[in-house]
Design an enzyme around this catalytic site. Structure first.
Site, short mmCIF file in Angstrom:
data_model
loop_
_atom_site.label_atom_id
_atom_site.label_comp_id
_atom_site.label_asym_id
_atom_site.label_seq_id
_atom_site.Cartn_x
_atom_site.Cartn_y
_atom_site.Cartn_z
CG LEU A 16 -1.84 -1.13 1.44
CD1 LEU A 16 -2.37 -1.15 2.87
CD2 LEU A 16 -2.98 -1.00 0.43
CG ASP B 241 1.70 -3.03 3.00
OD1 ASP B 241 2.64 -2.26 2.76
OD2 ASP B 241 0.62 -3.01 2.37
CD GLU C 208 6.18 0.69 15.00
OE1 GLU C 208 6.05 1.38 13.98
OE2 GLU C 208 6.86 1.03 15.97
CG ASP C 209 1.60 -0.90 11.12
OD1 ASP C 209 1.68 -0.02 11.99
OD2 ASP C 209 2.01 -0.75 9.95
NE ARG D 43 -0.04 -3.90 6.86
CZ ARG D 43 0.87 -3.30 7.63
NH1 ARG D 43 0.91 -2.00 7.68
NH2 ARG D 43 1.74 -4.01 8.34
NE ARG E 40 -3.91 2.19 6.44
CZ ARG E 40 -2.80 1.59 6.05
NH1 ARG E 40 -2.11 0.84 6.89
NH2 ARG E 40 -2.36 1.74 4.81
CG HIS F 143 0.99 4.46 10.86
ND1 HIS F 143 1.72 3.53 10.17
CD2 HIS F 143 -0.25 3.93 11.00
CE1 HIS F 143 0.95 2.48 9.89
NE2 HIS F 143 -0.24 2.71 10.38
CB ILE G 130 5.30 0.49 0.10
CG1 ILE G 130 6.46 -0.26 0.78
CG2 ILE G 130 5.20 0.10 -1.36
CD1 ILE G 130 6.23 -1.78 0.87
CB CYS H 160 7.06 0.34 9.75
SG CYS H 160 6.44 2.01 9.67
N1 GLY Z 1 2.51 0.33 3.21
C1 GLY Z 1 2.32 0.46 4.58
C2 GLY Z 1 0.89 0.53 4.92
O1 GLY Z 1 0.19 1.17 4.18
O2 GLY Z 1 0.40 -0.06 5.84
#
Ligand code: GLY
Length: 261
Positions: A21, A63, A68-69, A88, A136, A166, A250, A256
């Site tokens: 993304l 991704d 980290e997400d 994701r 997000r 973020h 990206i 991250c």
């Molecule tokens: N490419 C990182 C994100 O959009 O989560």
């Protein structure tokens, strides 16, 4: 926690990383170069004194390298995230078995639907957590997250994120009272100046360099941001620079790429 890390978790970039993304117009990542940059990142973590768990790529999740997400790890336990983008969301569940290797079940919490929360939106400053309200991370994700933090004795507040992905894309707390901020966060009233010993406003042309990883006695930062590097040196840090060009394409920043604890 900054001076006492023992572990990091990373995930290898997938071939599909070129379909990650993005909001940038920097082109698609080169897979081989992304692998090389990821190798260097792992080496930097090791140089900073931690054991690194390297997970295999997930081809169905372009991704997946941005681990980290998937979770927020606090000194009291782990909170499994719920990433917002449909490509994701499953990444958190795929991280859970690894988190269970390090934390007992009673120390693992879970953000659930309709909450969304991504670790890139969470910045820890001592016992206080700043949480981005972004595309997000929604209000319900924050409500659940703040509840878990309260159970563990921590405080939190939301910070609106308008122009970037973020919260930490726009700055990181380096510890020792030192905050890097860029763009819209230079004027964020939530970052009360009195609570930091120094706040460095990163010039717009180096905004990408505002995200960096403090780990033990090192700061790992993206290569190519001399003003940020100069400030970190002025603050007295020992710096490791890592080339991040392929992940930047990206919207990925240096924090991250790992979970750290
Ligand atoms: N490419 C990182 C994100 O959009 O989560």
């Amino acid at each position: 926690m900054a001076s006492n890390f023992t572990h990091a978790i990373v995930r290898r970039p997938s071939h599909s990383v070129c379909d990650g993304l993005t909001t940038s117009d920097l082109g698609k990542p080169d897979y081989e170069l992304a692998l090389k940059q990821h190798d260097d990142y792992i080496e930097a973590l090791k140089q900073a004194g931690v054991e690194v768990t390297v997970l295999p790529a997930l081809e169905d999740h372009p991704d997946c390298v941005f681990v980290e997400d998937t979770a927020v790890i606090t000194p009291s336990g782990a909170i499994m995230d719920r990433p917002a983008d449909p490509t994701r969301t499953a990444e958190a569940g795929l991280m859970l078995p690894t988190i269970r290797e390090f934390f007992p079940d009673e120390k693992i919490k879970q953000i659930t639907e309709p909450g969304t929360l991504e670790g890139g939106d969470v910045m820890m400053v001592g016992d206080h957590y700043y949480v981005g309200h972004s595309k997000r991370t929604n209000d319900e994700g924050y409500r659940q997250f703040a509840g878990f933090l309260t159970e563990w004795g921590y405080t939190s507040e939301q910070v609106p994120v308008t122009n970037i992905l973020h919260l930490k894309t726009g700055g990181t707390y380096v510890e020792d009272g030192h905050l890097l901020v860029s763009g819209e966060f230079k004027a964020a009233p939530q970052y009360r100046r009195g609570q930091f010993s120094d706040v460095f406003e990163v010039p717009d042309e180096e905004a990408y360099g505002a995200d960096c990883v403090r780990m033990n006695d090192k700061v790992i930062m993206a290569a190519g941001y001399p003003t940020v590097k100069g400030q970190l040196e002025k603050w007295g840090y020992d710096i490791i620079e890592v080339e991040m060009s392929e992940f930047r394409k990206i919207d990925g920043s240096i924090t991250c790429l790992s979970l750290r604890f």
